[in-house]
Design a protein around this motif. Structure first.
Motif, PDB file in Angstrom:
ATOM      1  N   SER A 191       0.122 -13.498   4.133  1.00  0.00           N
ATOM      2  CA  SER A 191      -0.010 -13.883   3.050  1.00  0.00           C
ATOM      3  C   SER A 191      -0.279 -12.978   2.112  1.00  0.00           C
ATOM      4  O   SER A 191      -0.371 -13.080   0.856  1.00  0.00           O
ATOM      5  CB  SER A 191      -1.359 -14.842   2.891  1.00  0.00           C
ATOM      6  OG  SER A 191      -1.144 -16.025   4.021  1.00  0.00           O
ATOM      7  N   GLY A 192      -0.163 -11.650   2.422  1.00  0.00           N
ATOM      8  CA  GLY A 192      -0.467 -10.502   1.443  1.00  0.00           C
ATOM      9  C   GLY A 192      -1.842 -10.373   1.016  1.00  0.00           C
ATOM     10  O   GLY A 192      -2.028  -9.658   0.150  1.00  0.00           O
ATOM     11  N   VAL A 193      -2.728 -10.770   1.959  1.00  0.00           N
ATOM     12  CA  VAL A 193      -4.216 -10.462   1.666  1.00  0.00           C
ATOM     13  C   VAL A 193      -4.787  -9.557   2.374  1.00  0.00           C
ATOM     14  O   VAL A 193      -4.304  -9.433   3.790  1.00  0.00           O
ATOM     15  CB  VAL A 193      -5.013 -12.014   1.921  1.00  0.00           C
ATOM     16  CG1 VAL A 193      -6.364 -11.803   1.370  1.00  0.00           C
ATOM     17  CG2 VAL A 193      -4.423 -12.906   0.903  1.00  0.00           C
ATOM     18  N   ASP A 194      -5.424  -8.541   2.012  1.00  0.00           N
ATOM     19  CA  ASP A 194      -6.082  -7.541   2.829  1.00  0.00           C
ATOM     20  C   ASP A 194      -6.857  -8.047   3.787  1.00  0.00           C
ATOM     21  O   ASP A 194      -7.976  -8.844   3.389  1.00  0.00           O
ATOM     22  CB  ASP A 194      -7.102  -6.604   1.728  1.00  0.00           C
ATOM     23  CG  ASP A 194      -7.705  -5.524   2.507  1.00  0.00           C
ATOM     24  OD1 ASP A 194      -7.365  -5.309   3.746  1.00  0.00           O
ATOM     25  OD2 ASP A 194      -8.751  -4.814   1.973  1.00  0.00           O
ATOM     26  N   PRO A 195      -6.758  -8.081   5.074  1.00  0.00           N
ATOM     27  CA  PRO A 195      -7.568  -8.717   6.201  1.00  0.00           C
ATOM     28  C   PRO A 195      -8.951  -8.130   6.023  1.00  0.00           C
ATOM     29  O   PRO A 195      -9.962  -8.816   6.363  1.00  0.00           O
ATOM     30  CB  PRO A 195      -6.662  -8.296   7.305  1.00  0.00           C
ATOM     31  CG  PRO A 195      -5.975  -7.234   7.043  1.00  0.00           C
ATOM     32  CD  PRO A 195      -5.633  -7.238   5.625  1.00  0.00           C
TER      33      PRO A 195
END
Length: 289
Positions: free
Chosen positions: A194-198
């Motif tokens: 989702s393009g979110v920094d894990p």
């Protein structure tokens, strides 16, 4: 106290070392000469045979991979029942089948040996720090006799029932641990896709209701794909078999456990058995490749 320690693997080596540091005389036995040398370097002693480790011991601790190894140590012709004297306390800290623990306790009692099952949770970090959770099955008086030794190894020490009960609680522990690893792996895959920094995402999860010891200790290494074993996939696969068998014996259905067992089996089949159980992430990634 004279302690025979059988099994100096990833967990056992650190546990034996803590007992040496606490002032106990620890005589170790393992198939690995290197592990024995490490124990001696820390101030312990190395036994040339299993019988030598058992013969002079007040307490014998076993920390072995599976039921067959425990059975060999206990029932083998040169093992614990042969060399152990009446009054000896056997603390089996392996993760094995509950029925094996019950059989060991029954056979030991005939020889005047006290036997309890005391599997642990906390991984290598807990073994190093002496902060393991220890779940114990056996007679109350034998459990009390073991507490002096167990306090060196763990901080949560709970008598959960008769012989075999410790192993049943450990089975429950392993199904929860496996499930959490699987869900954390899925969370990482979702966040990254989702393009979110894990790292930022899991930091938030770790501070909320989803927080867990696994998120606290393993989220950063999982994101970095670092799977140095603290507890190996192949051992967790063995544990899932114990859980499925225990569920069948108890007559209960554990559907989520079945899914987790299949994921762990897949990790082993894909060649990841020697990696840490956080390598479930590799299976989830492969599903989504």
């Amino acid at each position: 106290m004279n302690i025979g320690f059988i099994g100096l693997g990833i967990m056992g080596a650190h546990m034996a070392a803590n007992l040496v540091r606490a002032g106990h005389t620890v005589v170790g036995y393992d198939v690995s000469e290197q592990q024995l040398d490490r124990l001696v370097a820390l101030g312990g002693k190395a036994a040339g045979t299993l019988g030598e480790a058992v013969a002079q011991a007040h307490v014998v601790i076993t920390m072995l991979p599976d039921s067959p190894q425990v059975e060999e140590v206990v029932f083998g012709g040169a093992g614990l029942l042969e060399y152990g004297s009446a009054g000896l306390l056997h603390i089996d800290m392996s993760t094995i089948r509950p029925e094996t623990s019950r059989r060991v306790a029954q056979a030991a009692a005939v020889k005047g040996i006290r036997a309890i099952d005391a599997p642990v949770s906390g991984g290598e970090r807990g073994a190093i720090d002496g902060t393991l959770s220890i779940m114990i099955g056996g007679r109350a008086e034998d459990v009390e006799s073991a507490r002096e030794v167990l306090r060196v190894l763990g901080t949560t020490i709970v008598h959960v029932g008769p012989s075999g009960a410790g192993q049943t609680v450990k089975a429950a522990n392993q199904l929860v641990v496996g499930g959490i690893y699987g869900l954390v792996a899925e969370a990482i895959v979702l966040l990254e896709a989702s393009g979110v920094d894990p790292a930022a995402g899991l930091d938030v999860l770790a501070g909320g209701l989803a927080g867990s010891r696994i998120l606290e200790l393993k989220r950063h290494s999982m994101i970095k794909r670092e799977f140095t074993p603290g507890f190996r996939i192949d051992l967790h696969d063995k544990d899932m078999g114990i859980i499925i068998a225990a569920a069948r014996e108890a007559g209960v259905a554990l559907p989520l456990t079945g899914v987790v067992a299949q994921l762990i089996a897949a990790a082993k089949a894909q060649g990841h058995g020697s990696l840490d159980h956080s390598a479930l992430l590799k299976v989830i990634e492969r599903i989504n490749a």
